[in-house]
Design a protein around this motif. Structure first.
Motif, short mmCIF file in Angstrom:
data_model
loop_
_atom_site.label_atom_id
_atom_site.label_comp_id
_atom_site.label_asym_id
_atom_site.label_seq_id
_atom_site.Cartn_x
_atom_site.Cartn_y
_atom_site.Cartn_z
N PRO B 231 63.03 41.42 24.90
CA PRO B 231 64.46 41.07 24.93
C PRO B 231 64.89 40.54 26.30
O PRO B 231 65.75 39.65 26.37
N ASP B 235 66.51 36.92 26.83
CA ASP B 235 67.78 36.64 27.49
C ASP B 235 67.64 35.43 28.43
O ASP B 235 68.51 34.55 28.46
N SER B 237 65.54 33.04 28.00
CA SER B 237 65.46 31.87 27.11
C SER B 237 66.84 31.45 26.64
O SER B 237 67.17 30.25 26.63
N LYS B 248 71.55 23.45 20.13
CA LYS B 248 70.67 24.48 19.56
C LYS B 248 71.34 25.84 19.67
O LYS B 248 71.36 26.61 18.71
C1 HDD Z 1 57.60 39.19 18.92
C2 HDD Z 1 58.31 38.21 18.77
C3 HDD Z 1 59.69 37.96 19.35
C4 HDD Z 1 60.75 38.84 19.60
C5 HDD Z 1 60.78 40.32 19.37
C6 HDD Z 1 61.84 38.03 20.16
N1 HDD Z 1 61.44 36.72 20.23
FE1 HDD Z 1 62.58 35.15 20.86
N2 HDD Z 1 61.09 33.84 20.32
C7 HDD Z 1 59.83 34.21 19.96
C8 HDD Z 1 59.39 35.48 19.65
C9 HDD Z 1 60.15 36.65 19.74
C10 HDD Z 1 58.85 33.04 19.91
C11 HDD Z 1 58.19 32.84 18.57
O1 HDD Z 1 57.76 33.27 20.71
C12 HDD Z 1 59.73 31.89 20.45
C13 HDD Z 1 59.68 30.52 19.80
C14 HDD Z 1 59.57 29.52 20.94
C15 HDD Z 1 59.34 30.33 22.14
O2 HDD Z 1 59.21 29.90 23.28
O3 HDD Z 1 59.30 31.64 21.79
C16 HDD Z 1 61.13 32.50 20.55
C17 HDD Z 1 62.23 31.74 20.92
C18 HDD Z 1 63.44 32.24 21.38
C19 HDD Z 1 64.55 31.42 21.82
C20 HDD Z 1 64.59 29.89 21.80
C21 HDD Z 1 63.93 29.30 22.99
C22 HDD Z 1 63.93 27.78 22.97
O4 HDD Z 1 64.25 27.17 21.94
O5 HDD Z 1 63.59 27.21 23.99
C23 HDD Z 1 65.55 32.31 22.24
C24 HDD Z 1 66.90 31.94 22.78
C25 HDD Z 1 65.03 33.64 22.05
N3 HDD Z 1 63.74 33.58 21.53
C26 HDD Z 1 65.71 34.81 22.34
C27 HDD Z 1 65.28 36.09 21.96
C28 HDD Z 1 66.09 37.28 22.17
C29 HDD Z 1 67.46 37.32 22.79
C30 HDD Z 1 65.37 38.33 21.67
C31 HDD Z 1 65.90 39.75 21.69
C32 HDD Z 1 65.48 40.72 21.13
C33 HDD Z 1 64.09 37.79 21.16
N4 HDD Z 1 64.08 36.42 21.37
C34 HDD Z 1 63.06 38.55 20.56
#
Ligand code: HDD
Ligand code: HEM
Ligand code: HEM
Lengths: 342, 439
Positions: B231, B235, B237, B248
């Protein structure tokens, strides 16, 4: 740097043909082996290619990356007009890679093994066959960027006798390479003789399919004869390849296995050289008479520089490690162990 | 299904499939290196058995990861030739470095899988570590290419031409850091929870308890640490997306109207026609804080973005909600596990803790898929953000839907086989690894 990149491209294709080819060949040999010997052959081959198969296939990825980073219009022209054989080859790669691993790592050895085996041997045939089709279609002047209907644009660009003959030729070469490679891995006399016989058969098959390629080229009006015999380089390489075949045939019953491998590899190198030399730097010949040339289609000078450095730097790491890998799994277990402990 | 939708679906399917295997391929080598290390240090054979059992599973995942990755490197051109024609030379740098990383990984893997009792034991251990490090490196590099699609850099776009190309600047694009960080941690969280969940399940079934307890602990520690960090990096990101890709962020939050002190919307059903979100929980000011670090800051809403440049709102919003919700659940489980480890050792014997982990087995991977949907769908209609539209990049070849059906069939069958083999792998543990005579 452009030349460095081109040398890497050519070398990657050659190494994929040699190493990946031997790898495919193992499955092809299995396909053409009568049942009683299958499991024994399978074991021998697994021992030979197990540790290296993933590394062998990296050459394909390197080839593709060089193409799309360095020569994007060549990559996209291929992707658009020979889409269908590329997809079929990819399906072959998926099926083969997974079946090979599954049959070894499945914790329970039961009837599923038969399924994996079937998938493995057929995809070992299909993948190099389509690889050959792709190679054949790049030089056949059938890719028509102005075509207006589906068949002309996406089917007849690759579906013709010449590329089919090249596909068969590629399959035969793979079987030949695998047999020669494996001979060196075997200690058992009887087993060895079996593979010598296979190597001979596949060598004859390769010569026969080579003949088919020439016939198809005449039929399809592709100036292959001119590429091979119309210039001193072509004639010399063809001559050298022929001489090395004769040498190889005198070696079958000796134990100079490394020399045999070297000669087989040399033959394939010569074949690739003949087929690329005459139309260099053009690598895709189009129907309208134009060609896509490595010298003209380079994406961007700065990118080519960076790519060249990345490749040079990468090979500094990769080559020693790769040689070490192939070398350590060549020898029986005990020897290597002792060497590393000391 | 038209060709454009088919191409997008095929791309999404292939990437969604590959990501699972690549996460496992990236992270499992680290788990193995730990248990391998414990074996070499303590000479306790059960750690050797764990390493071997894992390495068999991993070999299967590696093979599927490698072939699906090979397919991807062709698919970029097969499906998006116009994109690759321009993008290839610009964002190619990470791919060419990645080639080296993959190669080293494949070589080290050969040494590791086939090298038991062949080499000096520490050399053998080291090859396992190399597999992990080069895998992680390749993941980080490939994300650079994706980040470039979000925040294009390293060229000038003048009159439809791409000039002054600088591949190094393109590689170090703005989004790379936040995406690579978030992705790497996600891989650890997802794989850690998945592996821990499977072992927890086996402990609950009272099978080979000592084997599974040890494996569980290694995986759970990796997974929970990552789940707490996730998390935080999320944040980072979100703040970054707020700055670089307002469309987005607005879609993620279904934030229709530009306003100051914008409220964070949790759940709810976006009603695009009437520009509102029904049944949602709203936390006033929280969105401004999340995106800008200030409760009063103004956050761009969808009303400032021309209709033809808006991403699909519902999918992006739901996916983001799912990811965040799962992230919070995983963090909660992680904290309970830490309390158990440090303060309340008795909890470690309790069934409910293990049951929580069993429940969490798929959550990390669901979050990974959801997160990628946020990133990719949220970038639409652009393939190169602000420069090239996805529909202008698609291949001219008709009939892509058949290729999509074909690949769907292949990936579905592969998934079934992999699950089936994993099931067998686990079923055989008692015979292969937990037997003192056999080690
Ligand atoms: C275990 C997996 C997992 C978990 C628990 C989270 N995320 Fe995540 N998230 C991802 C796995 C992921 C990902 C699949 O890895 C992405 C897709 C692209 C990237 O860079 O990471 C992503 C993208 C992604 C993006 C878009 C980034 C972009 O488009 O450049 C945001 C804003 C967040 N995340 C925010 C969060 C927040 C606030 C979380 C709070 C709990 C969170 N994520 C939990
Ligand atoms: C592995 C994790 C990834 C997943 C799960 C993923 C998911 C997706 C999804 C869901 C789409 C479809 C979006 C839509 O059409 O609405 C898509 C499109 C696409 N992705 Fe990704 N993506 C991943 C990583 C990457 C990376 C690393 C790259 C680039 C190098 C990339 C390049 C593309 C391209 C070229 C498209 C098609 C064009 C587009 O729809 O914008 N993806 N991906
Ligand atoms: C964010 C998305 C991605 C991540 C994190 C990722 C990561 C990885 C990792 C760690 C591996 C090696 C582990 C394994 O073999 O299982 C791998 C394999 C591979 N990936 Fe991906 N990948 C992603 C997307 C892509 C894309 C978009 C492409 C192609 C354009 C690609 C091409 C490949 C190739 C060719 C391989 C096989 C290499 C080998 O034989 O080891 N990957 N990926």
């Amino acid at each position: 740097m452009l030349y460095v990149v081109m040398i890497f491209l050519w070398t990657a294709i050659l190494l994929y043909l040699l190493l990946g080819g031997a790898d495919f060949g193992a499955g092809i040999i299995e396909l053409f082996t009568s049942d009683p010997n299958k499991s024994k052959i399978r074991k021998t081959m697994y021992r030979a290619i197990g540790p290296v198969w993933e590394a062998n296939h990296m050459w394909l990825i390197i080839t593709i990356v060089i193409l799309f980073v360095g020569f994007p219009s060549i990559y996209t022209t291929m992707s658009v007009y020979i889409h269908i054989p590329l997809v079929l080859m990819l399906l072959g790669i998926i099926a083969r890679g997974t079946a090979f691993t599954f049959r070894h790592y499945d914790a329970v050895k039961d009837e599923m093994q038969q399924v994996y085996n079937k998938i493995f041997v057929y995809s070992s045939f299909i993948t190099p066959f389509f690889l050959g089709i792709i190679a054949g279609s790049t030089v056949a002047r059938r890719i028509d960027t102005e075509a207006t209907n589906f068949l002309d644009a996406y089917i007849f660009s690759w579906f013709h006798w010449f590329s089919i003959a090249v596909g068969l030729f590629t399959v035969a070469i793979c079987g030949f390479l695998a047999a020669v490679f494996i001979i060196g891995q075997i200690e058992d006399r009887q087993e060895r003789e079996r593979f010598v016989r296979k190597a001979k058969t596949f060598n004859i098959a390769a010569v026969f399919c080579g003949g088919l390629v020439f016939m198809a080229s005449l039929y399809e009006k592709i100036p292959l004869l001119d590429w091979v015999f119309g210039n001193p380089v072509g004639i010399t390489t063809f001559g050298l390849a022929t001489i090395s075949v004769i040498f190889l045939w005198r070696l079958w019953d000796t134990d100079k296995t490394n020399l045999m491998r070297l000669l087989a590899g040399f033959q394939i190198t010569m074949i690739l050289l003949i087929t690329t030399w005459k139309h260099y730097p053009n690598i895709i010949l189009l129907k309208n008479g134009n060609s896509l040339s490595l010298l003209e289609e380079q994406g961007n000078a700065k990118t080519i520089d960076a790519l060249g450095w990345a490749l040079l730097l990468g090979s500094l790491f990769i080559l020693p490690a790769l040689i070490c890998l192939i070398y350590s799994f060549q020898k029986p277990k005990e020897k290597v162990k002792r060497q590393f402990e000391n | 299904m038209n060709d454009f939708i088919a191409a997008r679906s095929q791309m999404a399917l292939s990437l969604g499939f590959h990501i699972i295997f690549s996460c496992i391929g990236m992270v499992m080598p680290f788990f193995m290196a730990v248990s391998h290390y414990l074996y070499l240090k303590t000479n306790d054979v059960s750690y050797k058995n764990i390493t071997k059992a894992w390495s068999k599973g991993v070999a299967i995942f590696f093979a599927v990861g490698a072939v699906s990755g090979t397919v991807l490197s062709f698919e970029l051109g097969l499906l998006w030739p116009k994109f690759m024609e321009h993008a290839g030379p610009i964002f190619g740098m990470p791919f060419s470095l990645e080639g080296t990383a993959f190669f080293i990984e494949a070589i080290a893997l050969g040494f590791f899988l086939y090298g038991w009792d062949r080499f000096n034991k520490w050399f053998h251990w080291f090859t396992g570590v190399v597999v992990g490090v080069s895998g992680l490196l390749s993941g980080i590099l490939v994300v650079a290419a994706n980040a470039w699609m979000n925040t294009p850099a390293g060229f000038d776009y003048v009159d439809g031409k791409y000039i002054n190309i600088d591949p190094i600047a393109a590689m170090f694009n703005d989004a790379w850091f936040s995406q690579a960080l978030h992705m790497s941690i996600a891989a650890f969280a997802a794989t850690g929870f998945a592996v821990a969940g499977v072992h927890a399940f086996m402990i609950l079934r009272k099978q080979n308890i000592s084997f599974h307890t040890r494996s569980f602990k290694i995986a759970a520690i990796f997974g929970t640490i990552a789940a707490v960090l996730q998390p935080l990096s999320g944040d980072i990101s979100a703040k970054f997306v707020g700055k670089s890709q307002p469309a987005k962020l607005a879609a993620m939050e279904a934030h229709f109207h530009t306003e100051k002190s914008a409220s964070l919307i949790i759940g709810g059903i976006p009603d695009v026609k009437n520009q509102k979100v029904d049944y949602a929980i709203k936390i006033p000011g929280a969105l401004s804080f999340m995106a800008k670090g200030d409760f009063n800051a103004e956050v761009t809403g969808l009303d400032q973005i021309p209709k033809e440049n808006q991403p699909p709102i519902a999918i992006t919003h739901y996916s983001f909600q799912i990811m965040v919700a799962l992230g919070i659940i995983m963090m909660g489980i992680a904290f309970s596990y830490f309390i158990a480890l440090i303060k309340k050792k008795s909890w470690l014997q309790k069934k409910w803790l293990l049951k929580l982990f069993v429940f969490a087995t798929p959550l990390g991977f669901i979050a990974v898929e959801a997160g990628w949907i946020v990133t990719e769908v949220g970038r639409q209609p652009w393939i190169i953000n602000g420069i090239m539209r996805t529909k202008d990049a698609v291949t001219p070849m008709p009939g892509i839907q058949y290729s999509f059906y074909l690949f769907s069939a292949v990936y579905i069958s592969l998934s079934i086989i992999v699950i089936f083999m994993l099931y067998r792998q686990i079923k055989m543990v008692s015979q292969l690894y937990d037997n003192p005579e056999n080690s």
